[in-house]
Motif scaffolding. Structure first.
Motif, short mmCIF file in Angstrom:
data_model
loop_
_atom_site.label_atom_id
_atom_site.label_comp_id
_atom_site.label_asym_id
_atom_site.label_seq_id
_atom_site.Cartn_x
_atom_site.Cartn_y
_atom_site.Cartn_z
N MET A 16 0.88 -1.17 0.00
CA MET A 16 0.00 0.00 0.00
C MET A 16 0.92 1.22 0.00
SD MET A 16 -2.85 1.37 2.73
CE MET A 16 -4.08 0.11 2.42
N TYR A 17 0.75 2.06 -1.02
CA TYR A 17 1.60 3.23 -1.18
C TYR A 17 0.76 4.48 -1.35
CZ TYR A 17 5.45 -0.01 -1.86
OH TYR A 17 6.39 -0.99 -1.67
N LEU A 18 1.29 5.59 -0.86
CA LEU A 18 0.63 6.87 -0.95
C LEU A 18 1.53 7.82 -1.73
CD1 LEU A 18 -1.86 8.44 0.08
CD2 LEU A 18 -0.53 9.01 2.12
N TYR A 19 0.99 8.35 -2.82
CA TYR A 19 1.70 9.34 -3.63
C TYR A 19 1.19 10.71 -3.23
CZ TYR A 19 3.04 5.62 -6.95
OH TYR A 19 3.54 4.50 -7.55
N LEU A 20 2.10 11.63 -2.96
CA LEU A 20 1.74 12.99 -2.57
C LEU A 20 2.58 13.99 -3.35
CD1 LEU A 20 1.92 12.40 1.28
CD2 LEU A 20 -0.15 12.52 -0.09
N LEU A 21 2.04 15.19 -3.53
CA LEU A 21 2.86 16.25 -4.10
C LEU A 21 3.97 16.55 -3.12
CD1 LEU A 21 0.06 18.60 -5.45
CD2 LEU A 21 1.63 17.21 -6.81
N LYS A 22 5.20 16.57 -3.60
CA LYS A 22 6.34 16.77 -2.70
C LYS A 22 6.20 18.06 -1.90
CE LYS A 22 11.35 17.01 -2.51
NZ LYS A 22 11.60 16.16 -1.39
N ALA A 23 5.74 19.13 -2.55
CA ALA A 23 5.61 20.42 -1.88
C ALA A 23 4.57 20.40 -0.76
CB ALA A 23 5.26 21.50 -2.90
N ASP A 24 3.53 19.58 -0.90
CA ASP A 24 2.46 19.53 0.10
C ASP A 24 2.79 18.64 1.29
OD1 ASP A 24 0.98 21.18 -1.50
OD2 ASP A 24 -0.32 19.59 -2.27
N ILE A 63 -1.12 11.58 -11.63
CA ILE A 63 -1.00 13.04 -11.80
C ILE A 63 -2.37 13.71 -11.63
CG2 ILE A 63 -0.48 14.86 -13.46
CD1 ILE A 63 1.73 12.94 -14.57
N GLU A 64 -3.39 13.13 -12.22
CA GLU A 64 -4.75 13.69 -12.10
C GLU A 64 -5.22 13.69 -10.64
OE1 GLU A 64 -9.06 12.18 -13.40
OE2 GLU A 64 -7.74 12.64 -15.10
N ALA A 65 -4.99 12.58 -9.95
CA ALA A 65 -5.40 12.48 -8.54
C ALA A 65 -4.62 13.49 -7.68
CB ALA A 65 -5.19 11.07 -8.02
N LEU A 66 -3.34 13.65 -7.94
CA LEU A 66 -2.55 14.60 -7.17
C LEU A 66 -3.05 16.03 -7.39
CD1 LEU A 66 1.06 13.18 -7.68
CD2 LEU A 66 -0.33 13.09 -5.61
N ASN A 67 -3.42 16.33 -8.61
CA ASN A 67 -3.89 17.69 -8.91
C ASN A 67 -5.30 17.96 -8.41
OD1 ASN A 67 -1.53 18.65 -10.15
ND2 ASN A 67 -2.08 17.70 -12.08
N THR A 68 -6.14 16.93 -8.28
CA THR A 68 -7.52 17.15 -7.84
C THR A 68 -7.72 16.88 -6.36
OG1 THR A 68 -8.15 14.90 -8.51
CG2 THR A 68 -8.51 16.66 -10.12
N ARG A 69 -7.13 15.80 -5.83
CA ARG A 69 -7.32 15.43 -4.42
C ARG A 69 -6.12 15.77 -3.54
NH1 ARG A 69 -9.63 9.91 -6.07
NH2 ARG A 69 -7.44 9.42 -6.22
#
Length: 97
Positions: A16-24, A63-69
């Motif tokens: 189970m992995y979580l991708y996040l925007l590095k800046a956030d 990328i879409e999920a990072l930009n929306t959620r």
């Protein structure tokens, strides 16, 4: 669109992995997800591009999920769950050996 992301793994669930925007960092992760996921363990930072290959998902979906959620959660495959429970199932079988 290119996105700089951080990837974290869950200590509670294999694969189970979580991708996040590095800046956030972890600021966009809902409390309920944090509880389910456990204390995130940083795996790596990665530059996501639409052309970059990922193992289980299309990069544009992340990328879409990072930009929306603000996050993308990669769940384990159902086969992984089966394999984790296989030893218990074998121990409780009533078949004679």
């Amino acid at each position: 669109m290119n996105v700089l992301a951080s990837i974290y793994k869950s200590p509670k669930k294999n694969d189970m992995y979580l991708y996040l925007l590095k800046a956030d960092r972890l600021s966009k992760v809902p409390q309920a997800l944090s509880t389910l996921f456990g204390k995130p363990e940083h795996v790596m930072d990665i530059l996501l591009t639409p052309e970059r290959q990922l193992a289980r998902v299309e990069p544009w979906q992340v990328i879409e999920a990072l930009n929306t959620r603000g996050f993308y959660l990669q769940m384990p495959t159902p086969e992984d769950d089966y394999i984790e429970h296989l030893p218990d199932e074998l121990l409780t079988r009533n078949d004679p050996a």
